[in-house]
Design a protein around this motif. Structure first.
Motif, PDB file in Angstrom:
ATOM      1  N   LEU A  11      36.759  -2.410  57.101  1.00 37.40           N
ATOM      2  CA  LEU A  11      37.437  -3.665  56.795  1.00 37.40           C
ATOM      3  C   LEU A  11      36.656  -4.795  57.452  1.00 37.40           C
ATOM      4  O   LEU A  11      36.288  -4.708  58.624  1.00 37.40           O
ATOM      5  N   THR A  12      36.390  -5.863  56.705  1.00 35.01           N
ATOM      6  CA  THR A  12      35.603  -6.965  57.253  1.00 35.01           C
ATOM      7  C   THR A  12      36.465  -8.208  57.431  1.00 35.01           C
ATOM      8  O   THR A  12      37.320  -8.519  56.603  1.00 35.01           O
ATOM      9  N   LEU A  13      36.212  -8.908  58.531  1.00 36.74           N
ATOM     10  CA  LEU A  13      37.005 -10.074  58.902  1.00 36.74           C
ATOM     11  C   LEU A  13      36.112 -11.274  59.153  1.00 36.74           C
ATOM     12  O   LEU A  13      34.978 -11.135  59.608  1.00 36.74           O
ATOM     13  N   ILE A  14      36.658 -12.452  58.873  1.00 43.01           N
ATOM     14  CA  ILE A  14      36.098 -13.685  59.404  1.00 43.01           C
ATOM     15  C   ILE A  14      37.228 -14.452  60.066  1.00 43.01           C
ATOM     16  O   ILE A  14      38.396 -14.296  59.702  1.00 43.01           O
ATOM     17  N   PHE A  15      36.885 -15.240  61.047  1.00 41.31           N
ATOM     18  CA  PHE A  15      37.839 -16.115  61.714  1.00 41.31           C
ATOM     19  C   PHE A  15      37.398 -17.557  61.503  1.00 41.31           C
ATOM     20  O   PHE A  15      36.220 -17.886  61.692  1.00 41.31           O
ATOM     21  N   ILE A  16      38.325 -18.399  61.102  1.00 34.64           N
ATOM     22  CA  ILE A  16      38.109 -19.846  61.093  1.00 34.64           C
ATOM     23  C   ILE A  16      39.219 -20.417  61.962  1.00 34.64           C
ATOM     24  O   ILE A  16      40.403 -20.239  61.657  1.00 34.64           O
ATOM     25  N   TYR A  17      38.841 -21.087  63.032  1.00 33.04           N
ATOM     26  CA  TYR A  17      39.865 -21.399  64.025  1.00 33.04           C
ATOM     27  C   TYR A  17      39.497 -22.595  64.888  1.00 33.04           C
ATOM     28  O   TYR A  17      38.342 -23.030  64.941  1.00 33.04           O
ATOM     29  N   SER A  18      40.507 -23.092  65.576  1.00 32.03           N
ATOM     30  CA  SER A  18      40.319 -23.941  66.745  1.00 32.03           C
ATOM     31  C   SER A  18      41.325 -23.469  67.783  1.00 32.03           C
ATOM     32  O   SER A  18      42.317 -22.820  67.454  1.00 32.03           O
ATOM     33  N   GLY A  19      41.060 -23.767  69.038  1.00 28.48           N
ATOM     34  CA  GLY A  19      41.998 -23.381  70.087  1.00 28.48           C
ATOM     35  C   GLY A  19      41.734 -21.998  70.647  1.00 28.48           C
ATOM     36  O   GLY A  19      40.882 -21.246  70.166  1.00 28.48           O
ATOM     37  N   SER A  65      39.558 -29.246  66.413  1.00 26.67           N
ATOM     38  CA  SER A  65      41.013 -29.095  66.452  1.00 26.67           C
ATOM     39  C   SER A  65      41.674 -30.270  65.733  1.00 26.67           C
ATOM     40  O   SER A  65      41.053 -31.325  65.541  1.00 26.67           O
ATOM     41  N   PRO A  66      42.924 -30.117  65.322  1.00 23.47           N
ATOM     42  CA  PRO A  66      43.603 -31.198  64.596  1.00 23.47           C
ATOM     43  C   PRO A  66      43.596 -32.539  65.323  1.00 23.47           C
ATOM     44  O   PRO A  66      43.486 -33.593  64.687  1.00 23.47           O
ATOM     45  N   ASP A  67      43.685 -32.516  66.655  1.00 24.66           N
ATOM     46  CA  ASP A  67      43.715 -33.791  67.377  1.00 24.66           C
ATOM     47  C   ASP A  67      42.348 -34.473  67.447  1.00 24.66           C
ATOM     48  O   ASP A  67      42.243 -35.615  67.899  1.00 24.66           O
ATOM     49  N   GLN A  68      41.312 -33.787  66.993  1.00 24.06           N
ATOM     50  CA  GLN A  68      39.977 -34.389  66.923  1.00 24.06           C
ATOM     51  C   GLN A  68      39.660 -34.917  65.525  1.00 24.06           C
ATOM     52  O   GLN A  68      38.570 -35.442  65.302  1.00 24.06           O
ATOM     53  N   LEU A  69      40.599 -34.754  64.607  1.00 21.47           N
ATOM     54  CA  LEU A  69      40.381 -35.122  63.209  1.00 21.47           C
ATOM     55  C   LEU A  69      41.342 -36.229  62.791  1.00 21.47           C
ATOM     56  O   LEU A  69      42.350 -36.473  63.463  1.00 21.47           O
ATOM     57  N   GLY A  94      45.099 -22.480  64.262  1.00 25.39           N
ATOM     58  CA  GLY A  94      44.881 -23.772  64.897  1.00 25.39           C
ATOM     59  C   GLY A  94      44.227 -24.811  64.007  1.00 25.39           C
ATOM     60  O   GLY A  94      43.579 -25.726  64.509  1.00 25.39           O
ATOM     61  N   LEU A  95      44.415 -24.701  62.686  1.00 23.08           N
ATOM     62  CA  LEU A  95      43.740 -25.614  61.767  1.00 23.08           C
ATOM     63  C   LEU A  95      44.591 -26.845  61.447  1.00 23.08           C
ATOM     64  O   LEU A  95      45.823 -26.784  61.436  1.00 23.08           O
ATOM     65  N   HIS A  96      43.907 -27.928  61.160  1.00 21.58           N
ATOM     66  CA  HIS A  96      44.554 -29.132  60.631  1.00 21.58           C
ATOM     67  C   HIS A  96      45.289 -28.748  59.345  1.00 21.58           C
ATOM     68  O   HIS A  96      44.811 -27.938  58.549  1.00 21.58           O
ATOM     69  N   LYS A  97      46.442 -29.325  59.121  1.00 23.21           N
ATOM     70  CA  LYS A  97      47.273 -28.944  57.973  1.00 23.21           C
ATOM     71  C   LYS A  97      46.546 -29.126  56.643  1.00 23.21           C
ATOM     72  O   LYS A  97      46.672 -28.295  55.733  1.00 23.21           O
ATOM     73  N   ASP A  98      45.779 -30.193  56.499  1.00 22.80           N
ATOM     74  CA  ASP A  98      45.066 -30.417  55.237  1.00 22.80           C
ATOM     75  C   ASP A  98      43.950 -29.391  55.033  1.00 22.80           C
ATOM     76  O   ASP A  98      43.649 -29.011  53.896  1.00 22.80           O
ATOM     77  N   LEU A  99      43.337 -28.943  56.112  1.00 22.11           N
ATOM     78  CA  LEU A  99      42.304 -27.912  55.997  1.00 22.11           C
ATOM     79  C   LEU A  99      42.929 -26.568  55.628  1.00 22.11           C
ATOM     80  O   LEU A  99      42.385 -25.819  54.809  1.00 22.11           O
ATOM     81  N   LEU A 100      44.057 -26.280  56.223  1.00 19.70           N
ATOM     82  CA  LEU A 100      44.740 -25.023  55.920  1.00 19.70           C
ATOM     83  C   LEU A 100      45.165 -24.974  54.457  1.00 19.70           C
ATOM     84  O   LEU A 100      45.037 -23.936  53.792  1.00 19.70           O
ATOM     85  N   LEU A 101      45.623 -26.087  53.947  1.00 21.93           N
ATOM     86  CA  LEU A 101      46.056 -26.136  52.547  1.00 21.93           C
ATOM     87  C   LEU A 101      44.883 -25.946  51.584  1.00 21.93           C
ATOM     88  O   LEU A 101      45.041 -25.400  50.492  1.00 21.93           O
ATOM     89  N   GLU A 102      43.715 -26.371  51.986  1.00 23.99           N
ATOM     90  CA  GLU A 102      42.514 -26.220  51.161  1.00 23.99           C
ATOM     91  C   GLU A 102      41.924 -24.814  51.251  1.00 23.99           C
ATOM     92  O   GLU A 102      41.161 -24.386  50.367  1.00 23.99           O
TER      93      GLU A 102
END
Length: 270
Positions: A11-19, A65-69, A94-102
């Motif tokens: 099983l292969t994983l990627i992580f996209i994150y902040s925090g 992080s969201p507070d940097q965007l 830990g993603l900005h809401k608009d990034l998570l939606l995309e």
């Protein structure tokens, strides 16, 4: 009980994150020997050299992080990685809401097959946003899961990739094997084996703290709660409007429930 059959590739994983939370999950999965310091000088290296899933992680990409965007992002692709490797699952935290939606549309373009969004804080992923992302995953043909908290994740028949994470990488809802012995007229926990850990790794620490503890409920509950808090669990202490409890408490109830189940199984083996 869901089981896996046949010859499956890793099983292969990627992580996209902040925090920090995703970093804890990554370091637990690769079994970083410098990660778990909870026992301090009393560390007996209970988990090291037991496992490592470093070969399953194809990328771990930290983004701002969201507070940097900006508060509102019209072009979310500007803030997402230019590309990611093909993988079975993306774990996003830990993603900005608009990034998570995309993210579902973005992941599909790179042939990522599923998305897991752990909810450790309802302010990061409110219920409305969760529904939107879930619907977008369905539209894009992505498997998805939104465990609240991450240690509530379980295998499900209709989610084969998520199930593989739980069953193969042995993270999700904790599973323990305990044995009970008599000492000085008291029943105490004599051994604790971690069969599946919370993704953050806390189950290993809690299992260590259970050794020698009397199985009387009031004593046991106190030890579990203290260990769960002091690891520490980083889920929010604010009351979640959906479940009417802090998410941190949900995590505590989950491990407490598993300890009780493991004790019942131990008694059945006697």
């Amino acid at each position: 009980m869901l089981t896996l059959t046949g010859n499956l590739e890793n099983l292969t994983l990627i992580f996209i994150y902040s925090g920090e939370f995703a970093e804890r999950v990554i370091r637990n999965l690769i079994n970083d020997p410098s990660f778990c310091k909870s026992c301090g000088l009393y560390c007996d290296y209970c988990k090291y050299n037991v496992y490592s899933y470093v070969q399953n992680i194809r990328a771990a990409i930290q983004i701002p992080s969201p507070d940097q965007l900006p508060q509102f992002i019209d072009e979310p692709r500007k803030y997402l990685p230019r590309k990611v490797p093909e993988a079975d699952l993306c774990i996003a935290s830990g993603l900005h809401k608009d990034l998570l939606l995309e993210l579902p549309r973005y992941l599909r373009e790179f042939r990522v097959k599923g998305l897991i969004v752990p909810i450790e804080d309802f302010l990061e992923v409110p219920s409305g946003l969760k529904r939107q992302v879930e619907e977008e995953c369905l539209e894009q043909g992505l498997e998805s899961a939104f465990p609240k908290p991450f240690c509530s994740l379980e295998a499900e028949e209709d989610k084969p990739l998520v199930s593989r994470l739980v069953l193969e990488l042995k993270v999700g809802r904790p599973s323990l094997e305990l044995s009970v012995v008599k000492r000085g007229g008291r029943e105490v926990i004599g051994a604790a084996i971690v069969r599946r850990s919370a993704p953050c790794g806390s189950t290993w620490y809690i299992a260590r703290k259970l050794l020698g503890v009397e199985v009387r409920k009031e004593i046991l509950y106190d030890v579990i709660a203290k260990a769960h808090h002091s690891y520490p669990c980083t889920a929010t202490m604010n009351v979640d409007p959906e479940v009417k409890e802090p998410i941190l408490h949900l995590g505590g109830y989950i491990i407490r429930d598993e300890v009780e189940r493991a004790l019942r199984r131990a008694k059945e083996r006697e």
